[in-house]
Design an enzyme around this catalytic site. Structure first.
Site, short mmCIF file in Angstrom:
data_model
loop_
_atom_site.label_atom_id
_atom_site.label_comp_id
_atom_site.label_asym_id
_atom_site.label_seq_id
_atom_site.Cartn_x
_atom_site.Cartn_y
_atom_site.Cartn_z
N MET A 123 -0.62 -0.06 10.97
CA MET A 123 -2.07 0.04 11.07
C MET A 123 -2.64 -0.86 12.16
O MET A 123 -3.67 -0.54 12.75
CB MET A 123 -2.70 -0.29 9.72
CG MET A 123 -4.21 -0.06 9.67
SD MET A 123 -4.92 -0.29 8.03
CE MET A 123 -4.86 -2.07 7.88
N ALA A 124 -1.99 -2.00 12.45
CA ALA A 124 -2.58 -2.98 13.35
C ALA A 124 -1.50 -3.71 14.14
O ALA A 124 -0.32 -3.69 13.79
CB ALA A 124 -3.44 -3.98 12.56
N ASP A 173 0.94 -5.07 -2.09
CA ASP A 173 1.94 -4.81 -1.03
C ASP A 173 2.79 -6.05 -0.78
O ASP A 173 3.02 -6.44 0.37
CB ASP A 173 1.24 -4.36 0.25
CG ASP A 173 2.20 -3.67 1.22
OD1 ASP A 173 3.29 -3.25 0.76
OD2 ASP A 173 1.88 -3.55 2.41
#
Length: 695
Positions: A21-22, A133
């Protein structure tokens, strides 16, 4: 983005990590003159509201927590389409790298790391934040040994809405809890299950569940038992295995009630009186409440009889048959019809006289010629010659038939008789004025598709991507069909528009540079068509032999990279100044003097664990030189094996050795290799003379 400055404050210096995502950059805070970590949302997600919301949620979740084992959030911002989070910079490695390089870890180190993670989770849970997570990739270990939990990107606050959430499953499948894999509510105990897997991996060097696909792994979390940790690594203390077994129970009710309870267990598990405690036993998991059940069929005698509702029939209303005063005299309806009938007879008589008078002046009936398929002017001539006039205006209608352009495609009164001089309406075909295909090159696929739909009315299903490898930004339109300025009809159902888009440069596995000299590393990087700027070559002290690469970025061997990507390497400039070198002579004897015995000596020190120093056969007492390198956080241990059996362990404490050797001491000539075996721990046993043997 390296070299850019965000918000005129955060100068991006180097990329230090990233996920799906990043991307994470090391940056300098120009205002406070300190290093920070800047997490930047990938460009392909900047227009996806779900990803932007999840990205902001990470900042909100982590910023609400203040704990020494949780990465601190300093700032959050947006520059045009760039969303970023500024956080504490941790100079060290993540737990995944440590497991990859050194697992299985010693019990003391694994328990110490797990306890700090557990302390962080206790603080998060106390503030109603579930991480969801937990995995080694999200655990940072600083060079000072401090553990930091990061990446709250999919964390959830514990509210009624999240407890009932059963939406899409997000997370890392190898660390899923069973309830997470089922997509149902996840709570504090899901984090403890994931932490149990992390401890399992640290102690065994492997994951409890593997599979060919994420779905198969998730099913194993739900259905299959995992291999007992002590069967994989028999040197795990029973008390530590008990913690793993309880944390990884499939039934959440059988796990620890809280992170605090698990932390208290971790703090005492290595006490001598607990090391050999009995193995924990559990009853078989209870049946799932949602298991399939047999439901009896409904019998006829079980059906409730229901009476049909009575139908109410309205009676007719005969009031219109009576006068307004309610008398029984019927209304008089004969007057009005009589008057109207007389008036109609008079009108009919007048019409008959008019028709008779005009009959001699009526035009004749003429057959209207069929002019369909004729050119417009020819059709006009044919009709006027036959005595008809052309209705004004002529109707012009677009047609897909190219041959019908300028020709009559319809008319009224064709092949029938009409009065001479009457008007005939003509419909003339005209080819469609088709729009021209716009130039879509350079746009993103999503922007090009939206433009075609909103401007030209093209159905999105008829816009097809054709991805190819290219240096352009992924998703950029490189070519198109139809070509620019080509006429096309967007209303045609099977009209397809194909956009050739970039899917980025072709990726290939990153070569492994660890242990290579600078020249060898450069040769590998050049062969792989990667870049190694001089500024990306870092010289730092390390317990790796001087001159060898001990860290690289990208970090993982076989991590996918692209051509001309910049690589960073760290080369050992020698041992740290606080290291200590201890040369030792290890005296060993054969099992029976004069008969051959196979001797193997291993050691653990700052350079690694279970390094094989020498293997040789002896038939007489022999002295073997060994050199240990010790650090303030790592004592030395020597293991002596004879004929495959461990006969002696020698502990060499760091504090007992004076600093006598400079950091650049070369690696001992034994040239050991890490075998991956873990000798049994002999802590608590009195040191023995290295010149003797213990059977």
């Amino acid at each position: 983005m390296i070299g850019q400055t965000l918000s005129n404050r955060y100068e991006l210096l180097a990329r230090v990590g990233g996920g799906g995502m990043a991307l994470v950059y090391k940056a300098r805070d120009l205002l406070l003159n300190r290093f920070v970590a800047v997490k930047v949302l990938r460009q392909q997600f900047t227009h996806d509201e779900d990803f932007v919301r999840r990205f902001r949620r990470e900042a909100q979740a982590a910023a609400s927590l203040s704990h020494s084992n949780i990465v601190s959030i300093y700032d959050v911002g947006q520059v045009e389409d760039t969303h970023y989070i500024v956080m504490e910079f941790i100079d060290g490695a993540n737990l995944n790298e440590i497991i990859r390089d050194r697992a299985p870890l010693q019990a003391e180190e694994a328990v110490r790391i797990t306890a700090q993670i557990c302390d962080a989770l206790e603080h998060a849970h106390h503030n109603q934040i579930i991480h969801r997570d937990i995995k080694p990739h999200n655990i940072l270990i600083g060079n000072n040994g401090r553990v930091k939990v990061t990446d709250f990107g999919i964390a959830r606050a514990v509210t009624s809405s999240t407890i009932t959430q059963t939406g899409s499953v997000i997370g890392s499948v190898h660390y899923f809890s069973p309830e997470h894999a089922k997509g149902v509510a996840t709570g504090e105990k899901s984090d403890l299950y994931s932490l149990g897997i992390v401890l399992y991996q640290m102690m065994t060097g492997r994951l409890p569940f593997l599979g060919e696909s994420p779905i198969s792994v998730a099913l194993k979390h739900l259905q299959e038992p995992f291999e007992q940790p002590r069967k994989v690594n028999p040197y795990i203390p029973q008390s530590v295995e008990n913690i793993i077994l309880r944390a990884m129970r499939k039934n959440p009710q059988e796990r620890y009630d809280s992170a605090k309870e698990m932390l208290l267990d971790l703090e005492t598990c290595l006490r001598p009186q607990r090391l050999n405690e009995p193995a924990v036993k559990y009853l078989s998991d209870e049946e799932d409440e949602n298991r399939t059940r047999v439901i009896p069929a409904i019998r006829p005698d079980m059906v409730n009889t229901m009476e049909a509702p009575a139908v109410k029939v309205a009676s007719s209303n005969n009031s219109d048959q009576w006068n307004s005063e309610g008398s029984d005299e019927r209304k008089r309806k004969w007057v009005m019809p009589t008057v109207l009938g007389g008036f109609a007879i008079i009108l009919i008589g007048i019409l008959i006289w008019a028709v008779s008078a005009l009959k001699g002046q009526m035009p004749d009936d003429v057959l209207v010629p069929d002019v369909v398929g004729q050119l417009e002017q020819e059709a006009k001539n044919m009709l006027t010659t036959a005595g008809f006039t052309i209705a004004d205006p002529i109707i012009y209608e677009e047609t897909e038939d190219k041959d019908a352009d300028g020709k009559v495609i319809a008319q009224d009164k064709a092949n029938m008789e009409a009065k001479e001089g009457s008007e005939i309406q003509l419909t003339v075909g005209r080819k469609k004025d088709l729009p021209l295909m716009p130039d879509l090159r350079g746009k993103t696929f999503e922007d090009a598709r939206d433009y075609l739909k909103e401007t030209l009315g093209v159905d999105k299903d008829n816009i097809l991507p054709s991805p190819i490898f290219d240096k352009s930004e992924p998703g950029t339109v490189l070519d198109q069909f139809p070509k620019k300025d080509s006429p096309f009809d967007p209303s045609v159902p099977d009209m397809k528009i194909t956009l050739t888009i970039s899917k980025g440069e072709e990726a290939f596995p990153m070569p492994n540079l660890i242990g290579d000299s600078l020249d060898v590393a450069k040769a590998k990087i050049e062969k792989a068509n990667l870049k190694l700027p001089a500024a990306n070559i870092h010289m730092e002290t390390s317990y790796t032999p001087k001159g060898e690469v001990f860290k690289q970025f990208p970090l993982d061997e076989n991590e996918m990279v692209t051509a001309q990507m910049e690589v960073s390497i760290w080369i050992s400039s020698g041992y740290p100044k606080d290291s200590k070198t201890q040369p030792l002579d290890v005296t060993v004897s054969p099992a029976v003097e004069g008969e051959s015995s196979k001797i193997m000596i291993k050691y653990s020190d700052a350079r690694g664990d279970n390094i094989e120093a020498v293997t040789k056969k002896i038939s007489a007492t022999t002295s073997i030189p060994i050199t240990l390198i010790l650090s303030p956080t790592k004592d030395g241990i020597i293991y002596i094996f004879r004929d495959g059996q461990l006969i002696q362990t020698e502990h060499v404490p760091y504090l007992a050795i004076p600093v006598t050797v400079e950091p650049d001491v070369p690696v001992d000539s034994g040239g050991g290799t890490n075998t991956g075996e873990v000798p049994p721990s002999n802590e608590g046993i009195d040191p023995v003379d290295l010149g003797t043997t213990n059977e």
